[in-house]
Design an enzyme around this catalytic site. Sequence first.
Site, PDB file in Angstrom:
ATOM      1  N   GLY A   1      -4.024   1.049  14.540  1.00 20.38           N
ATOM      2  CA  GLY A   1      -3.862   1.763  13.272  1.00 20.38           C
ATOM      3  C   GLY A   1      -4.466   0.979  12.126  1.00 20.38           C
ATOM      4  O   GLY A   1      -3.765   0.328  11.354  1.00 20.38           O
ATOM      5  N   TYR A   2      -5.782   0.993  12.061  1.00 18.14           N
ATOM      6  CA  TYR A   2      -6.477   0.255  10.995  1.00 18.14           C
ATOM      7  C   TYR A   2      -7.096   1.219   9.974  1.00 18.14           C
ATOM      8  O   TYR A   2      -6.666   1.301   8.853  1.00 18.14           O
ATOM      9  CB  TYR A   2      -7.580  -0.628  11.600  1.00 18.14           C
ATOM     10  CG  TYR A   2      -7.145  -2.022  12.033  1.00 18.14           C
ATOM     11  CD1 TYR A   2      -5.876  -2.259  12.542  1.00 18.14           C
ATOM     12  CD2 TYR A   2      -8.024  -3.097  11.942  1.00 18.14           C
ATOM     13  CE1 TYR A   2      -5.493  -3.534  12.937  1.00 18.14           C
ATOM     14  CE2 TYR A   2      -7.652  -4.380  12.333  1.00 18.14           C
ATOM     15  CZ  TYR A   2      -6.386  -4.594  12.834  1.00 18.14           C
ATOM     16  OH  TYR A   2      -6.032  -5.858  13.221  1.00 18.14           O
TER      17      TYR A   2
ATOM     18  N   GLU B   1     -11.941  -7.998  18.913  1.00 19.19           N
ATOM     19  CA  GLU B   1     -12.524  -6.679  19.118  1.00 19.19           C
ATOM     20  C   GLU B   1     -14.051  -6.768  19.181  1.00 19.19           C
ATOM     21  O   GLU B   1     -14.683  -6.196  20.059  1.00 19.19           O
ATOM     22  CB  GLU B   1     -12.113  -5.724  17.986  1.00 19.19           C
ATOM     23  CG  GLU B   1     -12.742  -4.333  18.151  1.00 19.19           C
ATOM     24  CD  GLU B   1     -12.349  -3.356  17.048  1.00 19.19           C
ATOM     25  OE1 GLU B   1     -12.106  -3.797  15.911  1.00 19.19           O
ATOM     26  OE2 GLU B   1     -12.296  -2.156  17.342  1.00 19.19           O
TER      27      GLU B   1
ATOM     28  N   SER C   1     -18.858  -1.835  11.075  1.00 21.61           N
ATOM     29  CA  SER C   1     -20.223  -1.340  11.243  1.00 21.61           C
ATOM     30  C   SER C   1     -21.220  -2.505  11.216  1.00 21.61           C
ATOM     31  O   SER C   1     -20.890  -3.615  10.809  1.00 21.61           O
ATOM     32  CB  SER C   1     -20.565  -0.368  10.106  1.00 21.61           C
ATOM     33  OG  SER C   1     -20.578  -1.080   8.875  1.00 21.61           O
TER      34      SER C   1
END
Lengths: 356, 403
Positions: B137-138, B253, B384
């Site tokens: 939940g970011y 991640e 990104s």
Amino acid sequence: MAVLNEEQEMLRDMAREWATNESPVTEFRKMRDSHPDERYLADAWSAMAGMGWAGIIVPEAYGGSDFGWMSVGLVVEELGKTLAASPLIATTLAASAIVLGGSDEQKAKWLPALASGEKVGTLAIDEGAHHAPGKIATTVSGGKLSGTKAFVHEAHGADLFVVAAADGLYVVEKGDGVALSRRELTDQRSHAQVTFDGAAAERLADGGDSLLDDVLDRARILTSCEMLGMAQQVFDVSLDYLKQRVQFNQVLATFQALQHRMADLFADLATMRSAVEAGLEALDSGFGVARAAAIAKATANDVLHRMSREGIQLHGGIGMTDEYDVGFYLKRARVLEASWGSSSQMRDRFASLSGY
Amino acid sequence: MATLAEPQDATTDDAFREEVRAFIAANFADELKGNNNALASVEGPTNETPAQKAWREAVGERGWGTPTWPREYGGGGLTRKQAKILNEELAKANAWNPIGGMGVMMFGPTLLEYGSEEQKHEHIPPICRGEIRWCQGYSEPNAGSDLANLQTFAEDKGDHYVVNGQKTWTSGGQWADKCFCLVRTDRSDKHNGISFLLIDMTSPGVEVRPIRMISGLSPFCETFFTDVKVPKKNLVGAEGQGWTIGKRLLQHERTNISGGGSMARMMGPTVSDIARKYGELDADGKLADPVLRDRIADYEIRWNTFLLTARRAAEESKASGGVSEISSVLKKLGTKLGQERAELTIEIMGLQGLGWEGEGFTEAELAGVRGWLFGKAFTIYGGSTEIQNNIIAKRVLGMLDHQ
């Protein structure tokens, strides 16, 4: 940076310190302006030889230290950063050909002098403007070698030429039947067309059919080390410049367009370092050398090409001046890119080695 | 399940290797060979077959799905060397590690570093057994790349928080059991007002809506929190420490996204393998189109340099300790190469590589098309490419913020 052992770290630190203090780019400039015949400063070469650098890949039995390719690669990288002009790569490659293909007598005859730096060696392979190891017209008859080699690196200081003939590699000493014609290139180092006309030659017969390829792979990997040092240096000085230069009341380094270009170059440099170090590891382990060499040289060519172009652009007009060093790297870069295999040649070799 | 000696009993690497072989022989059913559902991470959990379930449970029981995690929390307690042996033997047997997901790749390592003893004992063992699925939940509608701008608010009610807000791009939210979440606990401080909170997805007030993507899949969700009660014991670290913990998790991640985890599995055969199968060959067995051959070699050389860089980063980080600062470089390069591979593959296959559904296409071809489209997310999620460039420029290269 590869994880190094203690000896390698000491060697690298020593090379870095020497290059920074004793052989900064001002020394290259001094050489260029005084243009000694051999296109390097003899004192600097003596100092390198005195530190044992010429014998790093030579077995101890023949006067070397046998520290391996990773070790000599670290030294070459540091020298590349300051454009230190020397026949270290050429001599190391000539010695490697004799290590790989020489008989015991031949090794005993030539290696100690190369390892000590007393004699300079070099490779004489290509016969035209493009790297083309498949097209060798040089022939040997009755121990006499004849043929013309174009663009031989470090030819003017060389005492010993490792020459590719149609049927293998030969060692030719300078003297009767060896004539040099200077080919001044943009990097202002020593390059020559060397004409052999019935020169006395000894065949390196113990290296097997792949000797030429094996030596060329070493040339590709070691040349990539110099290119890595150059790329690292261009990156570092460009970054420093962006952090200092003010335009529009802003330091250039604050502009995102420039930050993202530097991030791209940083990533490219990381892959280049990995490819080059993997090449050195392959040489030391003896496993997968041909593929590793193709990967290293293709990557070094492409990244240094981009880096040297960007180095000028990022410096703006000042980068175009002879007073600034960055142009020297561009000029040396193209010479090394064209030596021992272009990127497209390396990709062709990689594809063939991979079976497609 | 088979009862075998504990790994601690293996006194030498050879003995350990024998132990692994015996374990695989006893627990990995023949029918599972080559039957790893590579797209599970994007398609969600498929119905486990009994054989798959048995394999997951056997591996989970040993802690070998999380081989180097501490034994006391359900991990394997293996040395790196033993973990390497385990991987080698799995590969040799054409078997795979059935324990995965965000719990293993991102949340677990972070909780091991920042969690309390109680939290580790509660949450790590089910991850090691592959029983609990975690989601992240970011991101929020106005806090994507500008993640610290998040507005989901956790109000302090003494022994619990009440959470209100909306998350988006919640990967696997529709089948997750729990969510590790960045929430705002202080509106007056952008970075220090963020806390790291664990939320049970079955709590009243949690609503999940899958988002349909260009690939036709719905691996991402919108998640809504309306007056959701979360006990205080689910706060990881101190209140206001969430940004620090959250960033640490993002390093894991990035390493995972780039390091060939889900992406590499989805890639399957190499580009040159595909070209040999679909492309025209000349009499020497070379690709007949020299331009395409050159581009494939260029791609494969760059892919090799990426793998070498990932290996180098791992070796250096092992030698120095800690997560390598090069993780942003790996994320940026790996995701771009993943996308390039998919584009090159489609080009090699022609229209045969663009099937959407139905007859005339193999399962692998159809999966490739979905993977190509899904892969466009690689350079967007997990920070990104532009954000990675900012991180490299500012944190690694020391380039300054615009004044």
